[in-house]
Design an enzyme around this catalytic site. Structure first.
Site, PDB file in Angstrom:
ATOM      1  N   THR A   1       0.836  -1.191   0.000  1.00 17.64           N
ATOM      2  CA  THR A   1       0.000   0.000   0.000  1.00 17.64           C
ATOM      3  C   THR A   1       0.869   1.239   0.000  1.00 17.64           C
ATOM      4  O   THR A   1       2.087   1.160  -0.042  1.00 17.64           O
ATOM      5  CB  THR A   1      -0.918   0.006   1.236  1.00 17.64           C
ATOM      6  OG1 THR A   1      -1.929   0.970   1.052  1.00 17.64           O
ATOM      7  CG2 THR A   1      -0.162   0.280   2.509  1.00 17.64           C
TER       8      THR A   1
ATOM      9  N   GLY B   1      -0.042   6.435  -6.716  1.00 15.29           N
ATOM     10  CA  GLY B   1      -0.941   5.457  -7.322  1.00 15.29           C
ATOM     11  C   GLY B   1      -0.747   5.318  -8.826  1.00 15.29           C
ATOM     12  O   GLY B   1      -1.025   4.268  -9.400  1.00 15.29           O
TER      13      GLY B   1
ATOM     14  N   CYS C   1       3.136   3.255  -8.702  1.00 13.12           N
ATOM     15  CA  CYS C   1       3.363   1.996  -7.985  1.00 13.12           C
ATOM     16  C   CYS C   1       2.258   0.993  -8.314  1.00 13.12           C
ATOM     17  O   CYS C   1       1.082   1.290  -8.140  1.00 13.12           O
ATOM     18  CB  CYS C   1       3.401   2.263  -6.486  1.00 13.12           C
ATOM     19  SG  CYS C   1       3.597   0.760  -5.502  1.00 13.12           S
TER      20      CYS C   1
ATOM     21  N   THR D   1      -0.279   0.134  -5.491  1.00 10.14           N
ATOM     22  CA  THR D   1      -1.009   1.274  -4.949  1.00 10.14           C
ATOM     23  C   THR D   1      -2.031   1.714  -5.990  1.00 10.14           C
ATOM     24  O   THR D   1      -1.734   1.716  -7.175  1.00 10.14           O
ATOM     25  CB  THR D   1      -0.029   2.440  -4.662  1.00 10.14           C
ATOM     26  OG1 THR D   1       0.964   1.996  -3.735  1.00 10.14           O
ATOM     27  CG2 THR D   1      -0.742   3.647  -4.092  1.00 10.14           C
TER      28      THR D   1
END
Length: 180
Positions: A5, A165, A168, A171
């Site tokens: 995350t 986001g 990654c 994410t």
């Protein structure tokens, strides 16, 4: 450390007001599969006076949340005393030392990273902290926005997490934010 995350926290002053803000994405990954895209990995603790977020194993993180909240109750919400006691207990307990999770905890005055080895780290600038697989992307974006732009803290956290986001694979951009 974990492909789990991205969590980003902000603690500081903006236009004469103190802020504590934490945000996290919603992706839960298992290997190269997305199991869930709208998970909540941030929460308020101790009578809504402390913010926290986790990266790593979900089951381990819930154990750590519960343990940390119990410590905060015993320390009457004192974040500094709480993180120090948490670190002591984490290092002394053989079971806890095997947990695979990290946490960011903060209030309007302090921000800390609690590592999977029982370390307590206060960020150098005392303002921004990030953990998780997209943490480096988020912290880089947040530092740039904080340094070169006049952007309010909630937007800083949200935009930095969006950038993470986009970069990654562990994410996403399904972002949740809490603030004090």
């Amino acid at each position: 450390m974990f492909k789990a995350t991205t969590i980003l926290g902000f603690c500081g002053e903006y236009e004469g007001k103190r802020y504590a803000i934490i945000g996290g994405d919603g992706q839960v990954s298992f290997g190269n599969c997305v199991l869930k895209n709208n998970a909540t990995k941030i929460r308020k603790l101790y009578n809504n006076q402390i913010l926290s977020g986790f990266a790593g194993s979900t089951a381990d993180a819930f154990c750590l949340f519960d343990m940390f909240e119990h410590i905060l109750e015993n320390k009457k919400g004192d974040l500094i005393k709480g993180v120090l006691e948490f670190s002591k207990q984490w290092r002394q307990d053989k079971y806890l030392r095997k947990l695979e999770a990290m946490m960011i905890v903060l209030d309007k005055e302090h921000i800390f990273i609690l590592s999977g080895t029982g370390d307590v780290v206060e960020p150098e600038d005392g303002r921004l902290a990030a953990i998780g697989s997209g943490g480096n992307y988020a912290i880089a974006a947040a530092r740039a926005l904080d340094r070169f732009g006049a952007i309010e803290p909630k937007s800083l956290v949200e935009e930095s997490l969006k950038i993470a986001g986009e970069l990654c694979i562990y994410t996403n951009t399904n972002i949740k934010i809490l603030e004090l």
